[in-house]
Design an enzyme around this catalytic site. Structure first.
Site, short mmCIF file in Angstrom:
data_model
loop_
_atom_site.label_atom_id
_atom_site.label_comp_id
_atom_site.label_asym_id
_atom_site.label_seq_id
_atom_site.Cartn_x
_atom_site.Cartn_y
_atom_site.Cartn_z
N LYS A 28 13.97 8.80 2.77
CA LYS A 28 15.07 8.99 1.83
C LYS A 28 16.16 9.85 2.47
O LYS A 28 17.34 9.50 2.42
CB LYS A 28 14.52 9.67 0.57
CG LYS A 28 15.48 9.66 -0.59
CD LYS A 28 14.80 10.19 -1.86
CE LYS A 28 13.80 9.20 -2.40
NZ LYS A 28 12.89 9.73 -3.38
N ARG A 98 13.85 15.96 -4.84
CA ARG A 98 13.01 14.76 -4.72
C ARG A 98 12.26 14.78 -3.40
O ARG A 98 12.74 15.29 -2.40
CB ARG A 98 13.89 13.50 -4.79
CG ARG A 98 14.81 13.51 -5.98
CD ARG A 98 15.76 12.34 -5.95
NE ARG A 98 15.09 11.13 -6.36
CZ ARG A 98 15.67 9.93 -6.33
NH1 ARG A 98 16.88 9.78 -5.85
NH2 ARG A 98 15.00 8.88 -6.74
N GLY A 107 6.01 6.10 -6.72
CA GLY A 107 5.26 6.71 -7.80
C GLY A 107 4.34 7.83 -7.36
O GLY A 107 3.72 8.48 -8.19
N MET A 109 5.00 10.66 -5.23
CA MET A 109 5.48 12.02 -5.13
C MET A 109 6.43 12.28 -6.30
O MET A 109 6.75 11.39 -7.05
CB MET A 109 6.20 12.21 -3.78
CG MET A 109 5.41 11.65 -2.62
SD MET A 109 3.84 12.47 -2.36
CE MET A 109 4.41 13.96 -1.62
N ARG A 354 16.92 1.88 0.90
CA ARG A 354 15.80 1.73 1.83
C ARG A 354 15.53 0.25 1.97
O ARG A 354 15.95 -0.56 1.12
CB ARG A 354 14.56 2.46 1.33
CG ARG A 354 14.07 1.92 0.00
CD ARG A 354 12.94 2.75 -0.55
NE ARG A 354 12.61 2.29 -1.89
CZ ARG A 354 11.86 2.96 -2.73
NH1 ARG A 354 11.34 4.10 -2.39
NH2 ARG A 354 11.59 2.48 -3.93
N HIS A 470 6.65 1.01 -12.45
CA HIS A 470 5.57 1.41 -11.55
C HIS A 470 4.62 0.25 -11.30
O HIS A 470 4.28 -0.08 -10.16
CB HIS A 470 4.82 2.59 -12.16
CG HIS A 470 3.66 3.04 -11.34
ND1 HIS A 470 2.38 2.59 -11.55
CD2 HIS A 470 3.60 3.88 -10.28
CE1 HIS A 470 1.58 3.15 -10.66
NE2 HIS A 470 2.29 3.94 -9.89
N SER A 779 -17.11 -12.83 25.21
CA SER A 779 -16.45 -12.66 23.92
C SER A 779 -16.83 -11.27 23.41
O SER A 779 -18.03 -10.97 23.27
CB SER A 779 -16.92 -13.75 22.94
OG SER A 779 -16.29 -13.56 21.70
N CYS A 846 -14.36 -11.70 19.07
CA CYS A 846 -14.79 -12.38 17.85
C CYS A 846 -15.31 -11.42 16.79
O CYS A 846 -15.79 -11.84 15.75
CB CYS A 846 -15.83 -13.45 18.17
SG CYS A 846 -17.36 -12.78 18.83
N TYR A 866 -7.91 -15.21 24.04
CA TYR A 866 -7.81 -15.61 22.63
C TYR A 866 -8.39 -14.53 21.73
O TYR A 866 -9.15 -13.67 22.18
CB TYR A 866 -8.53 -16.94 22.36
CG TYR A 866 -10.03 -16.89 22.51
CD1 TYR A 866 -10.84 -16.50 21.44
CD2 TYR A 866 -10.65 -17.23 23.71
CE1 TYR A 866 -12.22 -16.45 21.57
CE2 TYR A 866 -12.02 -17.17 23.85
CZ TYR A 866 -12.81 -16.77 22.78
OH TYR A 866 -14.15 -16.70 22.90
C1 PEP Z 1 -19.94 -8.63 16.64
O1 PEP Z 1 -20.93 -7.91 16.77
O2 PEP Z 1 -18.79 -8.24 16.78
C2 PEP Z 1 -20.10 -10.04 16.25
C3 PEP Z 1 -19.06 -10.84 16.18
O3 PEP Z 1 -21.35 -10.45 15.91
P1 PEP Z 1 -22.01 -10.18 14.48
O4 PEP Z 1 -20.93 -9.64 13.58
O5 PEP Z 1 -22.55 -11.47 14.01
O6 PEP Z 1 -23.05 -9.16 14.81
#
Ligand code: PEP
Ligand code: MG
Length: 891
Positions: A28, A98, A107, A109, A354, A470, A779, A846, A866
């Site tokens: 602000k 303010r 909402g 502060m 803002r 709000h 992975s 993953c 990836y």
């Molecule tokens: C992990 O451990 O990150 C994973 C992808 O395997 P899981 O969650 O199945 O243990």
């Protein structure tokens, strides 16, 4: 030491970078200084920095010695600019106080208006303004706000006193009261304060000011601020700035007004001014939902079929000036602005601007249209949309074809569809939602105390309040569907019932809200799946062009794979095969496999499972045709599959012909004290190679079958979980290669495939150089890697991580957003050492972090090939990966 108090407005806006730095003077304060700097009409004021707040809190609520003199000097600056003196009984300067943190916390502060009024200055204000009613109305507002925010008194007492005055006089609205009524009410308010507090309302204006500054600083540590910070990942050590600003008055009669506005529609993104205003009112009246505000533009008023004149019609000159300011601000900030303004006797004043909060739909439309308008370029558009906000669009909306029984309607305050049981207070919402029930929170209006219930609810419905109430602002921020200002509903808290139009409902009855139209419907209305079309499709296509990393999905059923593909997944990064084992039709064969006492017994069960697994993989390969699919061999501790209770043991005994007692004994033998560190992952493959051999066979046979039937051979990536040593991987890789060779010989064809491993133990990251000798890919399983690096159980962490995040021990939940400092080092090391051995090693992630934008940015830095996220997160990951690539290239 750096300056801690900065002026703005008047003739003295500071040029120092700190004066416009949000981290120092809050959002602000920075924007007030910025607006004053470009010549917009901003009432003069000053800002006390966030640093001062942090220091004050660290000192246990003590102001720094220098602050006194700095504030006195800053106050003198306002006095000089306005030509009035603070506390002057003849012509007093009044100020607003303010809060303003780095990011807006709606909402959360507190604000005090009209500070500087007392029994003497109120008379001065009355005579200078020539409007005694205005002066006494301002004084009673001040006492009420100050009592609530600074003195911590219950506001209901004040509201009740006002109601009594109204009832005694037969008045309906506040505007019916005249000066004498307000004067009388001020007397009653002062009595309430004296009774509740044990001392009179402070008459010393300097005491008032310091009390308010203290309250703003203290509010940073209030419970509701902490809840908001936790929900929004805002660090606890930022602090808030305090803005003290000369008052301008929207309540000086019918040529005065106050309002809030957006330069574009924050719900749809349409390029149309959008806002609400009230004649003869002060700022809080608009957002508090006490009076229903009027429309800003004639078009909006006509579209809503409303009678009270829009600002465009009622105050054409001030409106034209406002429109000019809107355009100027949009061009200056190159973004949609959320503005607060006041008109004092015809003159427009800007109180805040803002970057406006917006729904995901609006964010996309604005980003795409601003590119078309030449306001921003594509890269800026990609960087502007919060990937997590897309979540709102990736969930179902009401089926337009489905029948709906509309009970009533309100304002379409936050889009999306929500069905659930009616609950009438936030605690009930939280309690019932925790038991797995879908609930819709229904309130007269919401306040910051309701935040936890709003978060727990699927949707929010309020009887009062406009589009900037709000409820509306918070719901949009949280992505909860919301219908606000539904005046046809009435709530009976005693009976815990709700009337919508003619229909009587009770707490627990199911309703459906359509936040896009404002409709309220009986029962549950069916929904349809979202599609990536329109602005969404456009922006995500621009993002894809900037992205380096691929985005895959964690998916284990053909249906999940299908969703993932529709959302643009470029392969499966993790197919967890154990989920397939829970299927009702095969769990008894799985149990037979686990409980078998010897290889022969296990082989029988595996022979039953083989065709089932083959069918699973075939279906997945078909859906993912042409794309890589990473299949992970069995991972969890075996006892997870065991029967529970006598009945299940008896049933299994019947099915597989082994006595129930024998089965129970075998189950007891499988019991582990610490299963997450026990007999799981590749340890299963080492001890029961026939299980992995069956799975590998199923994978290769399915791949050959699909290659045969479709002509497009899939490339399976067989993944071994929880590897700690190269030897584990070598043994299992040999088993997989041998199985592949057998299948290829049987089928008379050879297919390309990869064998790789997850990196989910610290030892694996340390030994990645060696492990890479046998792994075509890594992975990073960052769920287990986080668990094993932190020594924190992923299944139990939720019970104690809250305070950890609140105290900043971990900035965010490390199972949601990667602990880059710690676990990140292991990921970096694993990647570096893997690549040193095998330059072309394929690297991915993953764990759940693969769908978290901050973690994705880190993956880009490490150079992973990836990320893999759950299907509904794939579009989020595509956008986040593009943002990561853009930020990396601009570095
Ligand atoms: C992990 O451990 O990150 C994973 C992808 O395997 P899981 O969650 O199945 O243990
Ligand atoms: Mg794991």
């Amino acid at each position: 030491m750096s300056k801690q108090v900065y002026h703005f407005g008047g003739s003295a806006t500071s040029d120092e970078p700190r004066a416009k730095d949000k981290t120092i003077v809050g959002g602000k304060g920075a924007n007030l200084a910025e607006m004053a700097g470009i010549g917009l009409p901003v009432p003069p004021g000053f800002t006390i920095t966030t640093e001062e707040c942090v220091r004050y809190l660290a000192e246990g609520g003590e102001f720094a010695a220098e602050l006194q003199a700095d504030v006195a000097a800053a106050l003198a600056h306002i006095e000089q600019a306005v030509g009035k003196r603070f506390g002057d009984a003849a012509d007093p300067l009044l100020v607003s106080v303010r809060s303003g943190a780095r990011v807006s916390m709606p909402g959360m502060m507190d604000t005090v208006l009209n500070l500087g009024l007392n029994d003497a200055t109120v008379e001065g204000l009355a005579s200078v303004s020539g409007d005694a009613r205005f002066a006494w109305d301002s004084y009673r507002r001040f006492i009420q706000m100050y009592a609530d925010v600074v003195l911590g008194l219950d506001h209901h007492k004040f509201e009740d006193a006002l109601e009594i005055v109204k009832e005694d006089n037969g008045f309906y609205a506040d505007v019916d009261l005249d000066a004498e009524h307000w004067r009388q009410l001020v007397g009653e308010y002062k009595t309430i304060v004296a009774e509740e507090l044990g001392r009179p309302f402070p008459q010393d204006v300097h005491e008032q000011l310091w009390g308010a500054i203290r309250a703003v600083f203290d509010s940073w540590d209030s419970d509701r601020a902490k809840v908001y910070r936790r929900l929004n990942d805002i660090p606890g050590d930022w602090g808030t700035a305090v803005n003290v600003q000369a008052m301008v008055f929207g309540n000086m009669g019918d040529t005065s007004a106050t309002g809030v506005a957006f330069t574009r529609d924050p719900a749809t993104g349409e390029r149309a001014y959008y806002g609400e205003w009230l004649v003869n009112a002060q700022g809080e009246d608009v957002v508090a939902g006490i009076r229903t505000p009027q429309y800003l533009t004639r078009t909006a008023r006509e579209a809503a079929g409303a009678k009270p004149l829009s600002m465009e019609e009622a105050m054409p000159e001030a409106y034209a000036e406002l429109a000019r300011v809107f355009d100027l601000l949009e061009r200056h900030y190159r973004d949609m602005q959320d503005i607060e303004f006041t008109v004092e006797r015809g003159k427009l004043w800007m109180l805040q601007t803002r970057s406006g909060k917006r729904t995901a739909r609006a964010a996309l439309r604005m980003a795409v249209e601003m590119v078309e308008e030449g306001l921003i370029d594509r890269k800026a558009a990609i960087l502007r949309v919060d990937p997590m906000a897309l979540d709102q669009l990736l969930h179902p909306t009401l089926d337009p074809e489905a029948p709906r029984e509309v009970l009533g309607s309100g304002l379409p305050a936050s889009p999306g569809a929500a069905s659930g049981a009616i609950v009438l207070d936030a605690d009930t919402a939280e309690r019932r939602a925790a038991l797995g029930e879908a609930v819709v929170l229904v309130r007269v209006e919401t306040s910051p105390e309701d935040i936890h219930g709003m978060h727990a609810a699927r949707g929010i419905l309020t009887a009062r309040g406009g589009m900037t109430s709000h409820a509306a602002v918070v719901a949009r921020g949280m992505g909860r569907p919301c219908v606000s200002g539904a005046s046809s509903i009435s709530i009976d808290m005693q009976a815990r019932t709700l009337r919508i139009g003619a229909r009587q409902l009770a707490e627990g009855d199911v309703i459906t809200l359509d936040g896009a139209t404002g409709q309220i419907m009986a029962g549950e209305v069916p929904t349809i799946e979202p599609e990536l079309v329109g602005d969404f499709g456009t922006l995500i296509a621009w993002a894809d062009a900037e992205r380096r990393m691929k985005v895959r999905a964690n998916a284990e059923t053909p249906a999940d794979c299908h969703t993932a593909r529709q959302f643009g997944a470029e392969g499966v990064g993790l197919c967890r095969t154990e989920h397939m084992f829970f299927d009702a039709g095969r769990i008894s064969a799985v149990r037979q496999m686990i409980l078998a006492e010897d290889i022969a017994g296990r082989a029988k069960a595996l022979a039953k499972l083989l065709p089932e697994q083959r069918a699973d993989f075939r279906a997945i390969f078909e859906v993912m045709s042409g794309l890589p699919v990473t299949i992970r061999l069995l991972d969890p501790p075996l006892h997870e599959f065991l029967p529970h209770g006598d009945a299940e043991f008896a049933e299994l005994s019947e099915t597989i012909g082994i006595g129930a007692e024998t089965l129970k004994r075998r189950a007891d033998e499988l019991h582990e004290f610490n299963p997450m560190l026990g007999h799981r992952g590749c340890r299963l493959g080492i001890t029961f190679p026939e299980i992995y051999a069956m799975q590998a066979r199923a994978i290769f046979e399915a791949a050959c079958d699909v290659a045969e039937s479709s002509g497009a051979a899939p490339v399976p990536e067989v993944m071994i979980p929880l590897v700690a040593t190269r030897k584990e991987l070598s043994i299992l890789k040999a088993l997989i290669d041998k199985t592949a060779a057998e299948v290829f010989a049987d089928k008379g064809r050879t297919l390309e495939y990869l064998v790789g491993t997850m990196i989910e133990l610290p030892r694996a990251a340390l030994m990645a150089g060696e492990i890479a000798e046998d792994a075509a890919f890594f992975s990073f399983g960052t769920n287990d890697l986080t668990q094993t690096t932190l020594g924190v159980s992923r299944d139990d962490a939720a019970r104690f991580l809250g305070p950890y995040v609140e105290q900043g021990i971990y900035p965010r939940d490390p199972f949601v957003s990667l602990d880059i400092e710690g676990v990140g080092q292991l990921v970096q090391m694993g990647a570096d050492r893997g690549r040193a051995t095998r330059a072309a090693i394929k690297l991915g992630i993953c764990g759940e972090h693969g769908g978290d934008p901050a973690s994705i940015a880190f993956c880009e830095k490490v150079g992973l090939d990836y990320v893999s996220a759950s299907p509904f997160r794939v579009p989020i990951a595509r956008l986040a990966a593009a943002q990561a690539a853009l930020s990396a290239s601009s570095r």
